[in-house]
Write an enzyme that holds these catalytic residues in place. Structure first.
Site, PDB file in Angstrom:
ATOM      1  N   LYS A  22     -10.095 -42.431  19.059  1.00 49.22           N
ATOM      2  CA  LYS A  22     -10.725 -43.324  18.063  1.00 49.22           C
ATOM      3  C   LYS A  22      -9.660 -43.909  17.135  1.00 49.22           C
ATOM      4  CE  LYS A  22     -12.718 -41.581  14.196  1.00 49.22           C
ATOM      5  NZ  LYS A  22     -12.321 -42.183  12.915  1.00 49.22           N
ATOM      6  N   ASN A  23      -8.779 -43.045  16.609  1.00 47.33           N
ATOM      7  CA  ASN A  23      -7.848 -43.498  15.575  1.00 47.33           C
ATOM      8  C   ASN A  23      -6.636 -44.237  16.131  1.00 47.33           C
ATOM      9  OD1 ASN A  23      -9.627 -42.553  13.713  1.00 47.33           O
ATOM     10  ND2 ASN A  23      -8.473 -40.704  13.225  1.00 47.33           N
ATOM     11  N   ARG A  93     -14.628 -47.741   7.160  1.00 47.52           N
ATOM     12  CA  ARG A  93     -13.466 -47.998   6.300  1.00 47.52           C
ATOM     13  C   ARG A  93     -12.297 -48.571   7.096  1.00 47.52           C
ATOM     14  NH1 ARG A  93     -12.466 -46.160   2.216  1.00 47.52           N
ATOM     15  NH2 ARG A  93     -10.286 -45.863   2.674  1.00 47.52           N
ATOM     16  N   CYS A 117     -15.434 -42.609   0.252  1.00 47.33           N
ATOM     17  CA  CYS A 117     -16.388 -42.063   1.229  1.00 47.33           C
ATOM     18  C   CYS A 117     -16.571 -40.588   0.881  1.00 47.33           C
ATOM     19  CB  CYS A 117     -15.864 -42.242   2.659  1.00 47.33           C
ATOM     20  SG  CYS A 117     -14.606 -41.062   3.075  1.00 47.33           S
ATOM     21  N   ARG A 122     -10.114 -42.451  -1.432  1.00 50.28           N
ATOM     22  CA  ARG A 122      -9.425 -43.184  -0.355  1.00 50.28           C
ATOM     23  C   ARG A 122      -9.046 -44.616  -0.752  1.00 50.28           C
ATOM     24  NH1 ARG A 122     -12.149 -41.707   5.219  1.00 50.28           N
ATOM     25  NH2 ARG A 122     -10.080 -42.231   5.999  1.00 50.28           N
ATOM     26  N   ASP A 310      -7.899 -33.628  10.161  1.00 45.95           N
ATOM     27  CA  ASP A 310      -9.108 -33.901  10.953  1.00 45.95           C
ATOM     28  C   ASP A 310      -9.541 -32.721  11.803  1.00 45.95           C
ATOM     29  OD1 ASP A 310      -8.337 -37.415  11.599  1.00 45.95           O
ATOM     30  OD2 ASP A 310      -9.055 -36.344   9.834  1.00 45.95           O
ATOM     31  N   ARG A 402     -19.801 -41.398  15.458  1.00 45.97           N
ATOM     32  CA  ARG A 402     -18.725 -42.321  15.069  1.00 45.97           C
ATOM     33  C   ARG A 402     -17.427 -41.914  15.763  1.00 45.97           C
ATOM     34  NH1 ARG A 402     -18.236 -43.447   8.837  1.00 45.97           N
ATOM     35  NH2 ARG A 402     -16.563 -44.665   9.802  1.00 45.97           N
TER      36      ARG A 402
HETATM   37  C1  EPZ Z   1      -6.543 -41.953   8.670  1.00 52.89           C
HETATM   38  O1  EPZ Z   1      -7.256 -42.299   7.507  1.00 52.89           O
HETATM   39  C2  EPZ Z   1      -7.580 -41.501   9.677  1.00 52.89           C
HETATM   40  N1  EPZ Z   1      -8.484 -42.614   9.986  1.00 52.89           N
HETATM   41  C3  EPZ Z   1      -8.359 -40.314   9.114  1.00 52.89           C
HETATM   42  O2  EPZ Z   1      -9.266 -39.873  10.117  1.00 52.89           O
HETATM   43  C4  EPZ Z   1      -7.374 -39.183   8.804  1.00 52.89           C
HETATM   44  O3  EPZ Z   1      -8.062 -38.106   8.226  1.00 52.89           O
HETATM   45  C5  EPZ Z   1      -6.274 -39.691   7.843  1.00 52.89           C
HETATM   46  O4  EPZ Z   1      -5.638 -40.864   8.397  1.00 52.89           O
HETATM   47  C6  EPZ Z   1      -5.197 -38.652   7.597  1.00 52.89           C
HETATM   48  O5  EPZ Z   1      -4.623 -38.263   8.823  1.00 52.89           O
HETATM   49  C7  EPZ Z   1      -8.074 -43.576  10.834  1.00 52.89           C
HETATM   50  O6  EPZ Z   1      -6.952 -43.548  11.340  1.00 52.89           O
HETATM   51  C8  EPZ Z   1      -9.056 -44.673  11.143  1.00 52.89           C
HETATM   52  P1  EPZ Z   1      -4.533 -42.009   4.701  1.00 52.89           P
HETATM   53  P2  EPZ Z   1      -6.521 -43.101   6.307  1.00 52.89           P
HETATM   54  O7  EPZ Z   1      -4.359 -43.405   4.238  1.00 52.89           O
HETATM   55  O8  EPZ Z   1      -5.429 -43.926   6.858  1.00 52.89           O
HETATM   56  C9  EPZ Z   1      -4.071 -41.592   0.063  1.00 52.89           C
HETATM   57  C10 EPZ Z   1     -11.318 -39.139  10.997  1.00 52.89           C
HETATM   58  O9  EPZ Z   1     -11.994 -38.131  10.763  1.00 52.89           O
HETATM   59  N2  EPZ Z   1      -3.878 -43.045   0.042  1.00 52.89           N
HETATM   60  O10 EPZ Z   1      -3.514 -41.407   5.610  1.00 52.89           O
HETATM   61  O11 EPZ Z   1      -7.567 -43.781   5.496  1.00 52.89           O
HETATM   62  C11 EPZ Z   1      -5.497 -41.207   0.460  1.00 52.89           C
HETATM   63  O12 EPZ Z   1      -6.345 -41.200  -0.669  1.00 52.89           O
HETATM   64  C12 EPZ Z   1     -10.681 -39.900   9.848  1.00 52.89           C
HETATM   65  O13 EPZ Z   1     -11.088 -39.601  12.151  1.00 52.89           O
HETATM   66  C13 EPZ Z   1      -3.592 -43.675  -1.178  1.00 52.89           C
HETATM   67  O14 EPZ Z   1      -3.516 -43.035  -2.231  1.00 52.89           O
HETATM   68  O15 EPZ Z   1      -5.912 -41.916   5.484  1.00 52.89           O
HETATM   69  C14 EPZ Z   1      -5.333 -39.814   1.045  1.00 52.89           C
HETATM   70  O16 EPZ Z   1      -5.326 -38.873  -0.015  1.00 52.89           O
HETATM   71  C15 EPZ Z   1     -11.058 -39.306   8.491  1.00 52.89           C
HETATM   72  N3  EPZ Z   1      -3.407 -45.024  -1.204  1.00 52.89           N
HETATM   73  C16 EPZ Z   1      -3.933 -39.850   1.668  1.00 52.89           C
HETATM   74  O17 EPZ Z   1      -3.277 -41.011   1.113  1.00 52.89           O
HETATM   75  C17 EPZ Z   1      -3.476 -45.784  -0.063  1.00 52.89           C
HETATM   76  O18 EPZ Z   1      -3.282 -47.031  -0.142  1.00 52.89           O
HETATM   77  C18 EPZ Z   1      -3.949 -40.005   3.171  1.00 52.89           C
HETATM   78  O19 EPZ Z   1      -4.806 -41.086   3.460  1.00 52.89           O
HETATM   79  C19 EPZ Z   1      -3.754 -45.131   1.166  1.00 52.89           C
HETATM   80  C20 EPZ Z   1      -3.943 -43.765   1.192  1.00 52.89           C
END
Ligand code: EPZ
Length: 427
Positions: A22-23, A93, A117, A122, A310, A402
């Site tokens: 998916k990711n 998202r 979410c 996020r 995850d 999803r």
């Molecule tokens: C990706 O989400 C994945 N989703 C998530 O999988 C996964 O849990 C996550 O990466 C961490 O590995 C997809 O790839 C579609 P992040 P993402 O940006 O990119 C902070 C699932 O279950 N942050 O790596 O949205 C954020 O708040 C999903 O398949 C900022 O502060 O996660 C978090 O604390 C859930 N500012 C941390 O970074 C930003 O601009 C990591 O978030 C971006 C992120």
């Protein structure tokens, strides 16, 4: 909303095949916008989030051909509406992933700001900061990100936090930017690597793939290509935990063993015997628990190659019936323990202290009606139901669709007693 009804007690056994990730497929589908030529994407999992991304591309003007073998042709020649509306973004998202490609390809984009979410606020501030460094004018108005750029230019970007989709958005935008872009503290997740390989197949010039320092030399345009999406390491990990929690023995074909190390190490620590073999699309992984109760294992989530957040909820379910006490530390998201309250309804002995959960393993859990709150929480409740005495009914199970392709069919094939039921209002 439908329900999954599970009767626990069966040891899982048999073989299944992993689906596409998916990711990985979500950023790859967004990246097809970078070219006006057709891309053919293979091994696309049949997931609700994929359907949403295809709807998004379709309403922008791309034309899509989906065949029954999970191969999709995407022709993005005519992008007439570079816009991602709230109605779609609020359901997924990851829609934010079209921002970088649209800005790079069309010079303007309007993408609904993804709200928070269940698992956390996020924010996407690092996505926007990076695009501004590349010359984009960005304003947020009425809940929409409105971005413009004649032509993006290269920049030196340091990401304050490791962000997977942030890295992916900036990587995609940089492939068409004027000059060279470096992204430091980039995410190294295998799905980011898969996206980078797809972009290379489109003709992009990227160095440092798989490291935290990416260097991209922009091109005037990218070409169409054919690409096969990598297997889903989180789906594979989830099914391995399903075998471990039931004391069973399963084999998963079409695996991606080289990126499963953190998960394999923890499953072996829990007492599982794991074997791997084969190459590329014929790679496989086998877990045998030999009827044993799992040993408790401590988990600390971290960006790749650390233990994946995850998989945290799934290991909470395993630890809930394990021998011993475990400590689970969630370092990425501020609210990713909601599955614990539901596990406690099944008899799990859990206490939470900030971003740490202490789980005292119990011999058994009792089946109960429980409610899913997010994708991986719903998987955790299904796993607990497989091990619990009696019946567990997981409500709001649309979350699981999803991220898991045909989960009840795959689990039934492995011997689980599980079926989807319509809720009263649907009956
Ligand atoms: C990706 O989400 C994945 N989703 C998530 O999988 C996964 O849990 C996550 O990466 C961490 O590995 C997809 O790839 C579609 P992040 P993402 O940006 O990119 C902070 C699932 O279950 N942050 O790596 O949205 C954020 O708040 C999903 O398949 C900022 O502060 O996660 C978090 O604390 C859930 N500012 C941390 O970074 C930003 O601009 C990591 O978030 C971006 C992120």
């Amino acid at each position: 909303m439908s329900i999954l009804a599970i009767t626990g007690g069966q040891r899982l056994s048999g073989e299944i095949r992993a689906s596409g990730a998916k990711n990985a497929v979500l950023p790859i589908l967004a990246a097809t916008l970078l070219s006006d030529q057709t891309c053919t994407i293979e091994n696309v999992p049949h997931l609700h989030d994929v359907t949403t991304m295809l709807q998004l591309l379709g309403q922008m003007g791309a034309s899509l051909t989906v065949d029954e073998k999970q191969t999709i042709d995407i022709d993005p020649a005519t992008i007439t509406h570079p816009k991602a509306p709230y109605e779609l973004v609020k359901t997924m998202r990851a829609s934010i992933l079209v921002l970088g490609p649209l800005l790079a390809r069309c010079g303007h984009a309007e993408v609904s700001l993804p709200g928070g979410c269940a698992i956390g606020s996020r924010p996407v501030d690092l996505h926007l900061k990076g695009l501004e460094a590349m010359g984009a004018d960005i304003e947020v108005d009425n809940g929409y990100i409105k971005a413009r750029a004649q032509r993006l230019h290269g920049a030196h970007i340091f990401l304050d936090k490791v962000t997977v989709t942030g890295t992916e958005n900036l990587l995609m935008a940089a492939t068409l930017a004027e000059g060279q872009t470096t992204i430091e503290n980039a995410a190294m997740e295998p799905e980011v690597v898969d996206l980078a390989h797809f972009l290379q197949a489109m003709g992009a010039e990227i160095e440092g793939i798989g490291s935290s320092s990416l260097t991209i030399t922009g091109k005037p345009e990218l070409r169409g290509c054919r690409y096969r999406v990598m297997p889903d390491r989180i789906e594979i990990g989830t099914f391995l935990v399903a075998a471990a929690i039931t004391g069973g023995s399963i084999r998963i074909n079409g695996s991606c063993n080289e990126v499963l190390e953190a998960i394999i190490i923890k499953l072996a620590e829990a007492g599982a015997t794991i074997e791997t073999g084969g190459q590329n699309e014929d790679a496989w992984i086998q877990l045998d628990m030999q009827g044993r109760r799992p040993q408790a294992v401590d988990i600390v989530t971290a960006p790749y190659p650390g233990f994946p957040t995850d998989m945290q909820a799934q290991f909470c379910a395993l630890n809930a019936v394990a021998n011993g006490v475990s400590v689970i530390t969630e370092n990425l998201f501020e609210n990713r323990f909601m599955h614990l309250n539901e596990l406690a309804r099944m008899g799990a002995d859990i206490s939470i202290e900030g971003n740490r959960a202490i789980i005292k393993g119990r011999d058994t859990l009792k089946g109960a009606p429980v409610t899913a709150t997010d994708l991986r929480a719903s998987a955790s409740l299904v796993l607990a139901g497989l091990a619990a005495e009696g019946q567990t009914r997981v409500f709001d199970v649309h979350y699981i669709d999803r991220g898991y392709e045909c989960i009840e069919e795959k689990l039934s094939h492995l011997g689980a007693t599980i079926q989807r039921q319509a809720t009263a209002e649907q009956a």
